[in-house]
Design a protein around this motif. Structure first.
Motif, short mmCIF file in Angstrom:
data_model
loop_
_atom_site.label_atom_id
_atom_site.label_comp_id
_atom_site.label_asym_id
_atom_site.label_seq_id
_atom_site.Cartn_x
_atom_site.Cartn_y
_atom_site.Cartn_z
N ALA A 98 17.36 -10.03 58.93
CA ALA A 98 17.36 -9.44 60.26
C ALA A 98 16.07 -8.68 60.55
N ALA A 99 15.55 -8.02 59.52
CA ALA A 99 14.33 -7.23 59.69
C ALA A 99 13.06 -8.07 59.65
N GLY A 100 13.21 -9.37 59.38
CA GLY A 100 12.05 -10.25 59.36
C GLY A 100 11.27 -10.20 58.07
N LEU A 101 11.86 -9.65 57.02
CA LEU A 101 11.17 -9.59 55.73
C LEU A 101 11.14 -10.95 55.05
N VAL A 102 12.16 -11.78 55.31
CA VAL A 102 12.25 -13.12 54.74
C VAL A 102 12.85 -14.04 55.80
N ASP A 103 12.61 -15.33 55.66
CA ASP A 103 13.18 -16.31 56.59
C ASP A 103 14.63 -16.63 56.26
N GLY A 104 14.98 -16.54 54.99
CA GLY A 104 16.34 -16.84 54.57
C GLY A 104 16.62 -16.18 53.23
N ALA A 105 17.90 -16.03 52.92
CA ALA A 105 18.27 -15.40 51.66
C ALA A 105 19.64 -15.91 51.24
N LEU A 106 19.93 -15.80 49.94
CA LEU A 106 21.21 -16.22 49.41
C LEU A 106 22.18 -15.05 49.35
N GLY A 107 23.45 -15.36 49.34
CA GLY A 107 24.48 -14.35 49.17
C GLY A 107 25.69 -14.96 48.51
N SER A 108 26.52 -14.11 47.93
CA SER A 108 27.79 -14.58 47.37
C SER A 108 28.90 -14.22 48.35
N ASP A 109 29.94 -15.03 48.38
CA ASP A 109 31.03 -14.83 49.34
C ASP A 109 32.34 -15.11 48.64
N THR A 110 33.09 -14.04 48.35
CA THR A 110 34.40 -14.13 47.71
C THR A 110 35.51 -13.76 48.68
N GLY A 111 35.15 -12.99 49.71
CA GLY A 111 36.11 -12.63 50.74
C GLY A 111 35.44 -12.43 52.09
N GLY A 112 34.17 -12.82 52.16
CA GLY A 112 33.43 -12.67 53.42
C GLY A 112 32.05 -12.08 53.27
N SER A 113 31.55 -11.95 52.06
CA SER A 113 30.33 -11.18 51.83
C SER A 113 29.03 -11.87 52.22
N VAL A 114 29.09 -13.11 52.72
CA VAL A 114 27.97 -13.71 53.43
C VAL A 114 28.17 -13.54 54.93
N ARG A 115 29.37 -13.82 55.41
CA ARG A 115 29.63 -13.83 56.84
C ARG A 115 29.72 -12.43 57.45
N ILE A 116 30.25 -11.48 56.73
CA ILE A 116 30.36 -10.12 57.28
C ILE A 116 28.99 -9.48 57.49
N PRO A 117 28.11 -9.44 56.47
CA PRO A 117 26.78 -8.89 56.73
C PRO A 117 26.02 -9.66 57.81
N ALA A 118 26.21 -10.98 57.86
CA ALA A 118 25.56 -11.76 58.90
C ALA A 118 26.00 -11.27 60.28
N ALA A 119 27.30 -11.05 60.45
CA ALA A 119 27.82 -10.64 61.76
C ALA A 119 27.29 -9.28 62.18
N VAL A 120 27.34 -8.30 61.29
CA VAL A 120 26.96 -6.95 61.70
C VAL A 120 25.45 -6.74 61.70
N CYS A 121 24.70 -7.68 61.10
CA CYS A 121 23.24 -7.58 61.12
C CYS A 121 22.60 -8.56 62.10
N GLY A 122 23.39 -9.36 62.79
CA GLY A 122 22.86 -10.23 63.82
C GLY A 122 22.12 -11.45 63.32
N VAL A 123 22.60 -12.03 62.20
CA VAL A 123 21.99 -13.25 61.68
C VAL A 123 23.09 -14.29 61.43
#
Length: 326
Positions: free
Chosen positions: A27-52
């Motif tokens: 979101a801050a433009g430091l990288v074009d993309g990044a990986l995340g782990s998701d066991t209950g939403g930990s990719v989708r939740i940060p994406a939603a609240v950070c606007g990505v």
């Protein structure tokens, strides 16, 4: 820059969970993309609240080799990016069978992005069946559905089976039970240097017996079968990603998990999912639209999200980073 979602320089707000560093960096433009782990939403939740964008595959598409497990039954690895195309191409790059946990793929990002969603039948959960929602989340969700109809997709308000609502607690039980078995010895040895709330979450699994864990797995299989049979009649399922925007850190209660209330079902029922920005609240905070797909159908999830992105009006919106501490 201090920790927190980069959309509010005045109030320190929670950036969304265990993969939030990746979402903030994108979101801050430091990288074009990044990986995340998701066991209950930990990719989708940060994406939603950070606007990505946060893209979570179903299990078996991306290898878990080298990922320290939390819950082997639920863990997945996904992608965060500024737009759907970048997230999809990242998924293509990291997907494919190996001799570990990945048995499908590779994912064809270009084919998914080119897929027409005209006539696709999408189930949308009615607002009054989503539990308590922040009013701005509800407003932006309804607006997103109207915009998605403009792509030619058929969006129908539908009540999903009860398996969707019943997934939150058993997902947590599996995380706690499997997590304690993996992390218990390390917690007993290093408790004093670990976050006490994380320790408490793991310790909830101490009392979960093998019989109870086995029964939980059997119940999960039955609920998956029920839901998958119903879902065969649709191409996707729509909801807000999170019921609230990013909360102030001082209001975060570690004993509850409101941000994950609408995301855990994807892990429990083993569905691919994506969160795509659908607008800003009146306070200027991002909200995400979640698209869940049928089992192993990441391609339709990407196609629907890309089609929505084109009509969303988001247009690569980024946070104003002026005013943040350095």
């Amino acid at each position: 820059m201090r920790r927190g979602t980069p959309w509010d320089a005045k109030v320190h707000r929670a950036p969304g969970g265990s993969s939030s560093g990746s979402a903030v960096a994108v979101a801050a433009g430091l990288v074009d993309g990044a990986l995340g782990s998701d066991t209950g939403g930990s990719v989708r939740i940060p994406a939603a609240v950070c606007g990505v964008v946060g893209l979570k595959p179903a299990r078996g598409l991306v290898s878990l080799r080298g990922v320290h497990p939390l819950s082997p039954a639920l863990d997945t690895v996904g992608c965060l990016a500024r737009d759907v195309a970048t997230a999809a191409r990242m998924l293509g790059a990291i997907s494919g069978p190996d001799d570990a946990a990945a048995v499908r793929g590779p994912f064809d990002a270009e084919a998914a992005l080119a897929r027409d969603v005209g006539g696709r039948k999408l189930a949308a959960i009615p607002v009054d069946q989503l539990g308590e929602l922040h009013p701005e989340v509800a407003r932006l969700y309804v607006e997103a559905l109207d915009k998605l109809r403009g792509t030619g997709a058929r969006v129908e308000m539908v009540s999903p089976p009860s398996a969707l609502d019943r997934s939150f607690a058993p997902n947590g039980l599996l995380m706690a039970g499997e997590g304690w078995r993996i992390w218990g010895d390390r917690i007993e040895t290093h408790r004093e240097v670990m976050d006490p709330w994380i320790v408490r979450r793991f310790e909830a699994g101490r009392e979960i017996t093998e019989a109870k864990l086995e029964a939980a797995h059997a119940d999960r299989a039955a609920q998956q079968a029920e839901f998958h049979a119903w879902f065969a009649g649709y191409d996707g399922l729509l909801s807000p990603t999170c019921p609230i925007p990013a909360p102030p850190m001082e209001e975060v209660d570690e004993t509850i998990s409101p941000l994950s209330r609408l995301t855990r079902a994807a892990n429990y029922l083993d569905l691919p999912g994506i969160s795509v920005p659908c607008g800003l609240t009146d306070e200027g905070l991002p909200v995400g639209l979640q698209v869940l797909g049928r089992p192993k159908d990441e391609a339709t999830v990407v196609a629907v999200a890309a089609a929505f992105e084109r009509v969303s009006g988001w247009n690569g919106r980024t946070p104003d980073l002026r005013g943040f501490e350095t």
